[in-house]
Design a protein around this motif. Structure first.
Motif, short mmCIF file in Angstrom:
data_model
loop_
_atom_site.label_atom_id
_atom_site.label_comp_id
_atom_site.label_asym_id
_atom_site.label_seq_id
_atom_site.Cartn_x
_atom_site.Cartn_y
_atom_site.Cartn_z
N GLY A 14 -8.56 -4.37 -8.45
CA GLY A 14 -8.36 -5.65 -7.80
C GLY A 14 -7.06 -5.70 -7.02
N ALA A 15 -6.00 -5.13 -7.58
CA ALA A 15 -4.71 -5.14 -6.91
C ALA A 15 -4.72 -4.28 -5.65
CB ALA A 15 -3.62 -4.67 -7.87
N TYR A 16 -5.28 -3.08 -5.76
CA TYR A 16 -5.33 -2.19 -4.59
C TYR A 16 -6.26 -2.75 -3.51
CZ TYR A 16 -2.72 1.59 -6.84
OH TYR A 16 -1.74 2.35 -7.43
N LEU A 17 -7.35 -3.38 -3.92
CA LEU A 17 -8.26 -3.97 -2.95
C LEU A 17 -7.59 -5.15 -2.24
CD1 LEU A 17 -11.07 -4.24 -1.64
CD2 LEU A 17 -11.73 -5.68 -3.58
N ALA A 18 -6.86 -5.97 -2.98
CA ALA A 18 -6.15 -7.09 -2.37
C ALA A 18 -5.16 -6.59 -1.32
CB ALA A 18 -5.41 -7.88 -3.46
N LYS A 19 -4.45 -5.52 -1.64
CA LYS A 19 -3.49 -4.94 -0.70
C LYS A 19 -4.20 -4.45 0.57
CE LYS A 19 0.32 -1.57 -0.54
NZ LYS A 19 -0.09 -0.76 0.60
N LEU A 20 -5.33 -3.78 0.38
CA LEU A 20 -6.09 -3.27 1.52
C LEU A 20 -6.57 -4.41 2.41
CD1 LEU A 20 -7.61 -0.82 2.91
CD2 LEU A 20 -9.57 -1.49 1.49
N LEU A 21 -7.12 -5.46 1.81
CA LEU A 21 -7.66 -6.58 2.58
C LEU A 21 -6.56 -7.34 3.31
CD1 LEU A 21 -10.40 -7.94 0.14
CD2 LEU A 21 -10.70 -6.42 2.11
N LEU A 22 -5.40 -7.47 2.69
CA LEU A 22 -4.27 -8.11 3.38
C LEU A 22 -3.88 -7.30 4.61
CD1 LEU A 22 -1.97 -9.14 0.40
CD2 LEU A 22 -3.16 -10.70 1.95
N SER A 38 -1.24 -15.97 -16.13
CA SER A 38 -1.27 -14.52 -15.92
C SER A 38 -0.01 -14.04 -15.21
CB SER A 38 -2.51 -14.13 -15.10
OG SER A 38 -3.69 -14.46 -15.79
N SER A 39 0.44 -12.86 -15.58
CA SER A 39 1.66 -12.31 -14.97
C SER A 39 1.38 -11.63 -13.63
CB SER A 39 2.31 -11.30 -15.91
OG SER A 39 1.46 -10.17 -16.10
N PHE A 40 0.15 -11.13 -13.46
CA PHE A 40 -0.23 -10.42 -12.23
C PHE A 40 0.78 -9.30 -11.91
CE2 PHE A 40 -2.06 -14.70 -11.69
CZ PHE A 40 -3.38 -14.37 -11.56
N LYS A 41 1.14 -8.54 -12.94
CA LYS A 41 2.17 -7.51 -12.76
C LYS A 41 1.76 -6.43 -11.77
CE LYS A 41 0.80 -4.73 -16.80
NZ LYS A 41 1.28 -4.11 -18.07
N ASN A 42 0.46 -6.15 -11.65
CA ASN A 42 0.02 -5.16 -10.67
C ASN A 42 0.24 -5.65 -9.25
OD1 ASN A 42 -0.75 -3.25 -12.56
ND2 ASN A 42 -2.89 -3.90 -12.60
N LEU A 43 -0.01 -6.94 -9.02
CA LEU A 43 0.25 -7.50 -7.69
C LEU A 43 1.75 -7.51 -7.40
CD1 LEU A 43 -2.18 -10.58 -7.70
CD2 LEU A 43 -2.62 -8.27 -6.86
N VAL A 44 2.54 -7.77 -8.42
CA VAL A 44 3.99 -7.76 -8.26
C VAL A 44 4.47 -6.35 -7.93
CG1 VAL A 44 6.21 -8.07 -9.44
CG2 VAL A 44 4.37 -9.73 -9.80
N SER A 45 3.94 -5.36 -8.64
CA SER A 45 4.38 -3.97 -8.40
C SER A 45 4.02 -3.48 -7.01
CB SER A 45 3.77 -3.03 -9.45
OG SER A 45 2.37 -2.92 -9.27
N LEU A 46 2.94 -4.02 -6.43
CA LEU A 46 2.55 -3.66 -5.06
C LEU A 46 3.23 -4.55 -4.02
CD1 LEU A 46 -1.30 -2.97 -5.45
CD2 LEU A 46 0.57 -1.31 -5.42
N GLY A 47 3.99 -5.54 -4.48
CA GLY A 47 4.73 -6.41 -3.57
C GLY A 47 3.87 -7.41 -2.81
N ILE A 48 2.73 -7.80 -3.40
CA ILE A 48 1.81 -8.67 -2.67
C ILE A 48 1.50 -9.97 -3.39
CG2 ILE A 48 0.71 -6.75 -1.44
CD1 ILE A 48 -1.61 -6.96 -3.45
#
Length: 317
Positions: A14-22, A38-48
């Motif tokens: 989900g995090a990598y797909l969100a980054k791609l779509l952005l 939710s912390s959404f730490k994967n989204l945080v780590s990708l900076g998105i």
């Protein structure tokens, strides 16, 4: 600007797909059971994280799903939610089946009820095939799942196929073989291997305890695989696709590369515990991703050795 709703945005895919779509200019909505907690730490780590519109959605609750779909009116809906661990599914078979099968059904029914022209992607799994021996599984290979997780994914696959045929929904399943990244939780064996090897290289005296290291899998790179998900929803007609590298390796080969990368001999640090063997398991998995290559123009950029080294590199940063 296209709108996409990703259910399960907090996970690896989900995090990598969100980054791609952005990066492709989408307005991205990320669904989670409780977006406020939710912390959404994967989204945080990708900076998105701050670029995603986070929404609370419980895919096991049809009302929650329908309300979200009608409010957002996404052009594309990606179903990456549900219990994602094969190992855990043996301990929690009911929760696994409900979160994957019932959740997928609610999403499909909400799209049908809304009458919106939503393109739907469903996260399938190679676990549906079970043990095919030396036969490389493709889109026509019969299913014979050997885990509660595989059973749930197989049920979801046929739900998608039925809604596509009976209700003319644009709905596709990506039958993804194993794919890894630094965003994997430690409960997944590849991340367990990487984290322990790095700790050993830093002077930690713990050993690495594993189950069956003779199993063989087709391992890919998660950022590669989310591109395939997106490509599936850009086609004229919805179809299902096997997504894999086409190369199979034993788990001990992955272990060897990881330990070599940190300058250690794996045989000196790995201990086998038969209690960690699964009740039923897939001994070996081969994949034939030729349809994805021909119709989507998709190829895996990373092989197992690249993935192991990259995961070590990211862990040590």
């Amino acid at each position: 600007m296209k709108k996409a709703l990703i259910c399960g945005v907090s996970g690896q895919d989900g995090a990598y797909l969100a980054k791609l779509l952005l990066e492709k200019g989408y307005e991205v909505y990320g669904g989670s059971r409780d977006a406020q907690m939710s912390s959404f730490k994967n989204l945080v780590s990708l900076g998105i994280r701050d670029h995603i519109k986070l929404v609370s959605i419980n895919i096991n609750d049809f009302r929650s799903v329908l309300q979200t779909v009608l409010k957002i009116k996404p052009d594309e809906l990606y179903n990456l939610a549900g219990q994602s661990s094969v190992s855990l599914s043996f301990d929690q078979p009911v929760e696994t089946l409900e979160s994957i099968s019932a959740g997928t059904l609610n999403l499909l029914e909400a799209i049908r009820f809304s009458e919106l022209p939503i393109r739907f992607y469903n996260a399938g799994s190679s676990e549906c095939f079970g043990d095919t021996g030396t036969t490389a599984a493709d889109e026509n290979t019969p299913f014979h799942p050997r885990s509660p997780y595989g059973v749930a994914k197989a049920a979801a696959f046929w739900q998608v196929a039925n809604y596509r045929e009976a209700y003319q929904l644009y709905a596709s399943t990506g039958i993804l073989f194993n794919h890894e990244s630094p965003l994997r939780p430690k409960r997944f064996v590849t991340q367990k291997i990487v984290s322990t090897a790095c700790a050993l290289a830093n002077g930690n005296s713990e050993s690495l305890t594993l189950g069956n290291i003779e199993i063989a899998r087709d391992w890919g790179w998660a950022p590669d695989y989310v591109e395939a998900m997106w490509l599936m929803l850009q086609q004229s007609n919805p179809e299902d696709y096997v997504i894999a590298t086409g190369q199979t390796h034993q788990l001990k080969d992955f272990i060897k590369v990881v330990f070599e990368t940190v300058g250690l001999k794996w045989e000196e640090h790995v201990r086998i515990d038969t209690s960690l063997f699964r009740p039923t398991d897939i001994a070996i998995g081969y994949a034939n991703p030729s349809k994805a290559r021909t119709q989507l123009g998709w190829l895996a950029n990373y092989k197992m050795e690249d993935i192991a080294r990259q995961m070590v590199k990211e862990w040590r940063v």
